[in-house]
Motif scaffolding. Sequence first.
Motif, short mmCIF file in Angstrom:
data_model
loop_
_atom_site.label_atom_id
_atom_site.label_comp_id
_atom_site.label_asym_id
_atom_site.label_seq_id
_atom_site.Cartn_x
_atom_site.Cartn_y
_atom_site.Cartn_z
N ARG A 186 -0.21 -3.29 -4.87
CA ARG A 186 0.22 -2.01 -4.34
C ARG A 186 1.74 -1.87 -4.46
O ARG A 186 2.27 -0.84 -4.83
CB ARG A 186 -0.21 -1.92 -2.88
N SER A 187 2.42 -2.96 -4.10
CA SER A 187 3.87 -2.95 -4.14
C SER A 187 4.40 -2.77 -5.56
O SER A 187 5.34 -2.02 -5.80
CB SER A 187 4.40 -4.26 -3.55
N PHE A 188 3.77 -3.45 -6.54
CA PHE A 188 4.23 -3.35 -7.93
C PHE A 188 4.17 -1.92 -8.43
O PHE A 188 5.03 -1.47 -9.18
CB PHE A 188 3.39 -4.26 -8.83
N PHE A 189 3.16 -1.19 -8.02
CA PHE A 189 3.03 0.20 -8.44
C PHE A 189 3.70 1.17 -7.47
O PHE A 189 3.35 2.34 -7.40
CB PHE A 189 1.55 0.56 -8.63
N ALA A 190 4.70 0.66 -6.75
CA ALA A 190 5.56 1.49 -5.89
C ALA A 190 4.76 2.29 -4.88
O ALA A 190 5.08 3.45 -4.60
CB ALA A 190 6.44 2.40 -6.74
N PHE A 191 3.71 1.66 -4.33
CA PHE A 191 2.95 2.24 -3.23
C PHE A 191 2.17 3.49 -3.62
O PHE A 191 1.79 4.28 -2.77
CB PHE A 191 3.85 2.54 -2.02
N LEU A 192 1.97 3.70 -4.94
CA LEU A 192 1.25 4.90 -5.37
C LEU A 192 -0.24 4.81 -5.05
O LEU A 192 -0.91 5.83 -4.92
CB LEU A 192 1.46 5.13 -6.87
N VAL A 193 -0.76 3.59 -4.96
CA VAL A 193 -2.18 3.43 -4.67
C VAL A 193 -2.47 3.84 -3.23
O VAL A 193 -3.42 4.56 -2.95
CB VAL A 193 -2.64 1.98 -4.92
N ASP A 194 -1.64 3.38 -2.32
CA ASP A 194 -1.84 3.66 -0.89
C ASP A 194 -0.50 3.47 -0.21
O ASP A 194 0.03 2.37 -0.18
CB ASP A 194 -2.89 2.69 -0.32
N PRO A 195 0.11 4.54 0.32
CA PRO A 195 1.43 4.36 0.90
C PRO A 195 1.43 3.30 1.99
O PRO A 195 2.17 2.35 1.90
CB PRO A 195 1.79 5.73 1.45
N GLY A 196 0.61 3.42 3.00
CA GLY A 196 0.37 2.38 4.00
C GLY A 196 1.59 1.71 4.60
O GLY A 196 2.66 1.71 4.03
N ALA A 197 1.47 1.18 5.75
CA ALA A 197 2.44 0.28 6.39
C ALA A 197 3.77 0.95 6.71
O ALA A 197 4.76 0.25 6.93
CB ALA A 197 2.67 -0.96 5.53
N GLU A 198 3.82 2.28 6.74
CA GLU A 198 5.09 2.92 7.09
C GLU A 198 5.50 2.54 8.50
O GLU A 198 4.72 2.59 9.43
CB GLU A 198 4.97 4.45 7.01
N GLY A 199 6.76 2.15 8.64
CA GLY A 199 7.30 1.83 9.94
C GLY A 199 7.06 0.40 10.39
O GLY A 199 7.58 -0.01 11.43
N ASN A 200 6.29 -0.37 9.63
CA ASN A 200 6.09 -1.78 9.93
C ASN A 200 6.80 -2.63 8.89
O ASN A 200 7.25 -2.13 7.85
CB ASN A 200 4.60 -2.10 10.00
N PHE A 201 6.87 -3.93 9.15
CA PHE A 201 7.73 -4.78 8.33
C PHE A 201 7.09 -6.11 8.01
O PHE A 201 6.15 -6.56 8.69
CB PHE A 201 9.05 -5.04 9.08
#
Length: 329
Positions: A186-201
């Motif tokens: 997901r990270s490699f494709f710049a979160f285009l698959v699923d944004p997810g995890a906003e605001g968490n770390f």
Amino acid sequence: MKRFRTVWVFMGLLFVFLLHGCLDEAPLFSGVDVFGKKGTGPGEFDEPYAIAVDGTGRVYVGDVRNHRVQQFDADGNFIRQWGRQGDAPGEFEKPSGLAVDSLGNVYVSDYDLDRIQKFDADGRFLKQWGSSGKEHGQFDSPGGVAVDSHDNLYVIETYNHRLQKFDSEGNFLRTWGEYQPIHVVRSFFAFLVDPGAEGNFNYPARIAVGPQDKVYVSDAYNNRVQVFTPDGKFLFQWGGVGLLGGQFRVTAGIAVGAAGRVYVADFYNHRIEVFSGQGSYIAKWGGRGGEPGRFNAPTDLALGSRNRLYVVDWGNNRVQIFHLKNAPS
């Protein structure tokens, strides 16, 4: 035939994507100066880790293995130092984050002692707060710190995977974030698959405050930058794991100029990347090495007067000063 056309379209898009990341950009700086080397004397470092610049242009460096803070002028000439190993007021174990408020007070986070100390510009101890734990006002490995236009202090906690906000006297105001890693694909494709995890770390490292007091966090092991309002409302993100421009292999130091341009230290790619305030990729420079303009694991950076960008070159035990060109920072 449809399948073949789809393949060719995909290959074409992939080529453009790779080309964008691999092109060498024209440098954004006109020159570079270096100060520091490995050692224990004034102006020498043993694993420098954190940096901040005050309103007069003085530069503060957290010298981790020497358990001290060193102060320099804007050109890197040594002025003074304070601290030694210990847990008494004014002492350090691992001074990992630095920030300076509008009055010139210096805030130092201690990664191992789980506390914040506040000093005046001459290194005189003023106060401290914090202890080990997960409650409000407690810490687990505080790293980056930053102040906003109201002199509120933001503290990143690497192992509590959160951010805490205090006033200048150490009174707790708010907190946000919890542990949530992003899948590497997901990270490699710049979160285009699923944004997810906003605001968490996922082991956040550094923090900066930009125009309108927007809060920029380097979410280190999620390989991204997240941006929030001063109250912790998620605004947007960018990044993703990789080698291309706009990607990271562990985000580290972050600095935001008055015009909103964002500079990010890319730790394992040994480089600096530059973005607009909205996260659009602009340029990168660096690569692993010991010559000026190259790095061995940059950990922190700060913007100073006269378009200067200061970068802590941790593995090379030095600080580099990049003289940015006249483009707005």
